[in-house]
Design an enzyme around this catalytic site. Structure first.
Site, mmCIF file in Angstrom:
data_model
loop_
_atom_site.group_PDB
_atom_site.id
_atom_site.type_symbol
_atom_site.label_atom_id
_atom_site.label_comp_id
_atom_site.label_asym_id
_atom_site.label_seq_id
_atom_site.Cartn_x
_atom_site.Cartn_y
_atom_site.Cartn_z
ATOM 1 N N CYS A 15 41.376 37.690 53.776
ATOM 2 C CA CYS A 15 41.541 37.604 52.319
ATOM 3 C C CYS A 15 41.363 38.896 51.580
ATOM 4 O O CYS A 15 40.575 39.682 51.940
ATOM 5 C CB CYS A 15 40.172 36.795 52.177
ATOM 6 S SG CYS A 15 40.175 35.109 51.822
ATOM 7 N N LEU A 59 33.695 33.270 42.752
ATOM 8 C CA LEU A 59 32.646 33.573 41.567
ATOM 9 C C LEU A 59 32.172 35.161 41.900
ATOM 10 O O LEU A 59 31.930 35.925 41.064
ATOM 11 C CB LEU A 59 31.541 32.699 42.008
ATOM 12 C CG LEU A 59 30.284 32.660 41.249
ATOM 13 C CD1 LEU A 59 30.956 32.376 39.709
ATOM 14 C CD2 LEU A 59 29.476 31.794 41.445
ATOM 15 N N HIS A 60 31.740 35.467 43.118
ATOM 16 C CA HIS A 60 31.559 36.864 43.529
ATOM 17 C C HIS A 60 30.293 37.587 42.919
ATOM 18 O O HIS A 60 29.893 38.539 43.466
ATOM 19 C CB HIS A 60 32.689 37.663 43.431
ATOM 20 C CG HIS A 60 33.893 37.478 44.158
ATOM 21 N ND1 HIS A 60 33.947 36.549 45.260
ATOM 22 C CD2 HIS A 60 35.140 37.402 43.559
ATOM 23 C CE1 HIS A 60 35.105 36.351 45.394
ATOM 24 N NE2 HIS A 60 35.862 36.635 44.503
ATOM 25 N N CYS A 75 41.146 42.305 40.115
ATOM 26 C CA CYS A 75 39.742 42.297 40.651
ATOM 27 C C CYS A 75 39.641 43.728 41.570
ATOM 28 O O CYS A 75 40.478 44.161 42.310
ATOM 29 C CB CYS A 75 39.615 41.169 41.492
ATOM 30 S SG CYS A 75 39.937 39.589 40.768
ATOM 31 N N SER A 90 42.964 28.281 44.878
ATOM 32 C CA SER A 90 41.782 29.201 44.846
ATOM 33 C C SER A 90 42.113 30.054 43.232
ATOM 34 O O SER A 90 43.195 30.341 43.047
ATOM 35 C CB SER A 90 41.719 30.114 45.823
ATOM 36 O OG SER A 90 40.470 31.104 45.513
ATOM 37 N N GLU A 94 53.846 38.066 50.891
ATOM 38 C CA GLU A 94 52.667 37.723 52.159
ATOM 39 C C GLU A 94 52.505 36.264 52.339
ATOM 40 O O GLU A 94 52.056 35.632 51.465
ATOM 41 C CB GLU A 94 51.626 38.712 52.444
ATOM 42 C CG GLU A 94 52.041 40.041 52.375
ATOM 43 C CD GLU A 94 51.064 41.152 52.862
ATOM 44 O OE1 GLU A 94 51.463 42.343 52.705
ATOM 45 O OE2 GLU A 94 49.985 40.764 53.346
ATOM 46 N N CYS A 145 40.087 43.916 45.322
ATOM 47 C CA CYS A 145 41.327 43.400 46.015
ATOM 48 C C CYS A 145 42.487 43.945 46.248
ATOM 49 O O CYS A 145 42.948 44.771 45.208
ATOM 50 C CB CYS A 145 41.408 41.944 45.329
ATOM 51 S SG CYS A 145 42.845 40.965 45.649
ATOM 52 N N CYS A 161 48.053 30.046 54.790
ATOM 53 C CA CYS A 161 47.368 30.694 53.417
ATOM 54 C C CYS A 161 48.872 31.261 52.877
ATOM 55 O O CYS A 161 49.491 32.135 53.325
ATOM 56 C CB CYS A 161 46.793 32.165 53.937
ATOM 57 S SG CYS A 161 46.079 32.869 52.121
ATOM 58 N N GLY A 209 48.215 36.499 44.240
ATOM 59 C CA GLY A 209 48.573 36.037 43.217
ATOM 60 C C GLY A 209 47.434 35.131 42.525
ATOM 61 O O GLY A 209 46.274 34.603 43.298
ATOM 62 N N GLU A 210 47.292 34.576 41.288
ATOM 63 C CA GLU A 210 46.667 33.673 40.695
ATOM 64 C C GLU A 210 47.380 32.298 40.411
ATOM 65 O O GLU A 210 48.030 32.328 39.217
ATOM 66 C CB GLU A 210 46.021 34.413 39.260
ATOM 67 C CG GLU A 210 45.178 33.449 38.520
ATOM 68 C CD GLU A 210 44.115 32.706 39.467
ATOM 69 O OE1 GLU A 210 43.270 33.420 39.961
ATOM 70 O OE2 GLU A 210 43.986 31.417 39.103
ATOM 71 N N CYS A 219 49.817 40.442 41.380
ATOM 72 C CA CYS A 219 48.589 39.615 40.720
ATOM 73 C C CYS A 219 48.248 40.343 39.503
ATOM 74 O O CYS A 219 48.085 41.555 39.621
ATOM 75 C CB CYS A 219 47.422 39.170 41.555
ATOM 76 S SG CYS A 219 46.214 38.200 40.954
HETATM 77 N N1 SAH Z 1 43.690 34.776 42.552
HETATM 78 C C1 SAH Z 1 42.953 33.548 43.482
HETATM 79 C C2 SAH Z 1 43.492 33.595 44.873
HETATM 80 C C3 SAH Z 1 43.846 34.648 45.818
HETATM 81 S S1 SAH Z 1 42.641 35.748 46.598
HETATM 82 C C4 SAH Z 1 41.368 33.904 43.420
HETATM 83 O O1 SAH Z 1 41.115 35.129 43.049
HETATM 84 O O2 SAH Z 1 40.467 33.125 44.084
HETATM 85 C C5 SAH Z 1 41.784 34.714 47.560
HETATM 86 C C6 SAH Z 1 40.369 35.282 47.793
HETATM 87 O O3 SAH Z 1 40.297 36.349 48.625
HETATM 88 C C7 SAH Z 1 39.475 35.222 46.578
HETATM 89 O O4 SAH Z 1 38.321 34.541 46.644
HETATM 90 C C8 SAH Z 1 39.560 36.835 46.553
HETATM 91 O O5 SAH Z 1 38.078 37.158 45.637
HETATM 92 C C9 SAH Z 1 39.001 36.993 47.950
HETATM 93 N N2 SAH Z 1 39.338 38.529 48.390
HETATM 94 C C10 SAH Z 1 39.990 39.310 47.589
HETATM 95 N N3 SAH Z 1 39.854 40.822 48.271
HETATM 96 C C11 SAH Z 1 38.984 40.352 49.336
HETATM 97 C C12 SAH Z 1 38.504 41.443 50.113
HETATM 98 N N4 SAH Z 1 38.907 42.561 50.333
HETATM 99 N N5 SAH Z 1 37.821 40.874 51.373
HETATM 100 C C13 SAH Z 1 37.463 39.467 51.179
HETATM 101 N N6 SAH Z 1 37.947 38.685 50.412
HETATM 102 C C14 SAH Z 1 38.582 39.127 49.050
#
Ligand code: SAH
Length: 370
Positions: free
Chosen positions: A333, A213-214, A115, A189, A91, A118, A104, A159-160, A111
């Site tokens: 995101c 970070l979260h 997380c 990111s 995507e 996600c 984006c 992806g990472e 991935c």
């Molecule tokens: N793997 C990388 C890049 C992809 S995700 C990373 O983790 O940074 C891009 C961003 O979207 C990350 O900050 C991720 O935590 C965030 N994200 C993932 N799921 C989400 C959701 N359901 N709502 C809002 N942001 C989310």
């Protein structure tokens, strides 16, 4: 295997043509055609002799990505599902703003980071994207919108990026050298892959690094981001400091706000405390976007989000809220996933971090403060 042209530098194209017994100097014309005129078809190369075009069409492939489907939102956001040559699907999102046009893009098919909140993380990893596949997501969307020059790129799709660093770096170089994008308008990111951050620091590119970070403490962060077990917050912060010391570039900390999970006053104070001594950083809050995979998490109320930002800001930390686009079409995101699975796709089971090889070799890009 049929070589794909997009993804090669002008020099590599020159060498490839020579190998094929064709005049090498045509490599420059080819590169100009797809990197600056966004041609996606050999017929568009009217400056090349017909015989040459025919040989190229028979023996090479121009672009690695093709359209599978598109969804558009009223705000102009478009979410593309793109087919790759091995039938995998990724995507990519087109994001027009008043003052800029961003895309984006994905760095992997799926991935492995898993997380908990996600959508992409639920599906595991199929494979890394090549440099050509990363660059071509932008070229594809640019060809769709010839009137609107794409100025910004964020690697925040599937992806990472830092476990596919050689290909990501090659893609960034191609976008800079061949397409003409500014490094300052590129954001990578990461979920916090420390060795990848160290390698990226050594490259010393003026890109923006975003770190997801979260959570301000290890207990909570490990629940949300399993990789935290391997690179806990202390280690991550050291890597961030090293990154800013080396590059003099500011780091953006991404913080997805989830109601009652990480958005309370307690976490706000902890985050302020954690970041108040971190030089050159800013926090970017993102209200959780609902996905079809995780009902446990909810968006925070606007009041809770505002209070959270006020508390963090009281520690002298810059904090903004991401201006959101695309969630109506699940293009926001964390909502990207492989909605269309290739049958029998080689999705690897979810994460065993010790086994993930870290491959060898903007300002918060999208969001004015709310
Ligand atoms: N793997 C990388 C890049 C992809 S995700 C990373 O983790 O940074 C891009 C961003 O979207 C990350 O900050 C991720 O935590 C965030 N994200 C993932 N799921 C989400 C959701 N359901 N709502 C809002 N942001 C989310």
């Amino acid at each position: 295997m049929t070589p794909t042209l997009i993804g090669n530098t002008t020099e590599e194209l020159t060498a490839l043509l020579t190998e094929m017994g064709l005049p090498g100097y045509r490599g420059k014309q080819l590169a100009r055609g797809f990197y600056t005129r966004f041609a996606r078809d050999f017929d568009a190369f009217s400056d090349l002799p017909k015989a040459l075009r025919e040989k190229l069409a028979a023996e090479t492939q121009l672009a690695p990505c093709s359209e599978r489907s598109v969804q558009s939102a009223p705000d102009g956001t478009e979410k593309y599902l793109l087919n790759l040559t091995d039938d995998e699907v990724i995507e990519a999102v087109y994001l027009p703003y008043e003052d800029r046009t961003a895309v984006c893009v994905s760095s992997q098919v799926g991935c492995p980071m898993a997380c908990s909140f996600c959508a992409t993380g639920t599906e595991g990893l199929a494979r890394n994207l090549t440099a050509g596949e990363i660059v071509d997501q932008l070229l594809f969307m640019q060809a769709k919108h010839p009137e609107q020059r794409i100025s910004h790129l964020v690697l925040m799709g599937m992806g990472e990026p830092l476990i596919n660093l050689p290909n990501v770096l090659k893609a960034l170089h191609l976008l800079h050298d061949e397409v003409g994008l500014s490094y300052r308008n590129m954001t990578v990111s990461t979920v916090g892959v420390v060795p990848g951050m160290e390698k990226l620091a050594a490259e010393d590119l003026p890109i923006t690094l975003a770190v997801s970070l979260h959570a301000p403490n290890n207990t909570l962060r490990s629940e949300l981001v399993p990789l935290n077990e391997k690179y806990p917050i202390g280690r991550l912060m050291e890597a961030c400091r090293h990154y800013t010391d080396t590059t003099r570039r500011r780091i953006t900390f991404e913080y997805v706000l989830m109601a009652g999970v990480n958005d309370t006053e307690k976490e706000a104070h902890e985050l302020g405390e954690l970041l108040r001594r971190q030089p050159l950083c800013a926090v970017n809050t993102i209200p959780y976007n609902s996905t079809d995979v995780e009902a446990r998490y909810q968006r925070p109320t606007p009041e809770a989000a505002r209070l959270f930002r006020e508390i963090v800001a009281s520690y002298g930390v810059t904090i903004t809220q991401r201006y959101e686009k695309g969630h109506r079409i699940a293009a926001a995101c964390g909502q990207l996933k492989r909605s269309a699975l290739k049958p029998g796709s080689a999705m690897r089971p979810l994460p065993l971090f010790s086994q993930i090889p870290v491959a060898e070799p903007t300002e918060p890009a999208l969001e004015p403060a709310a």
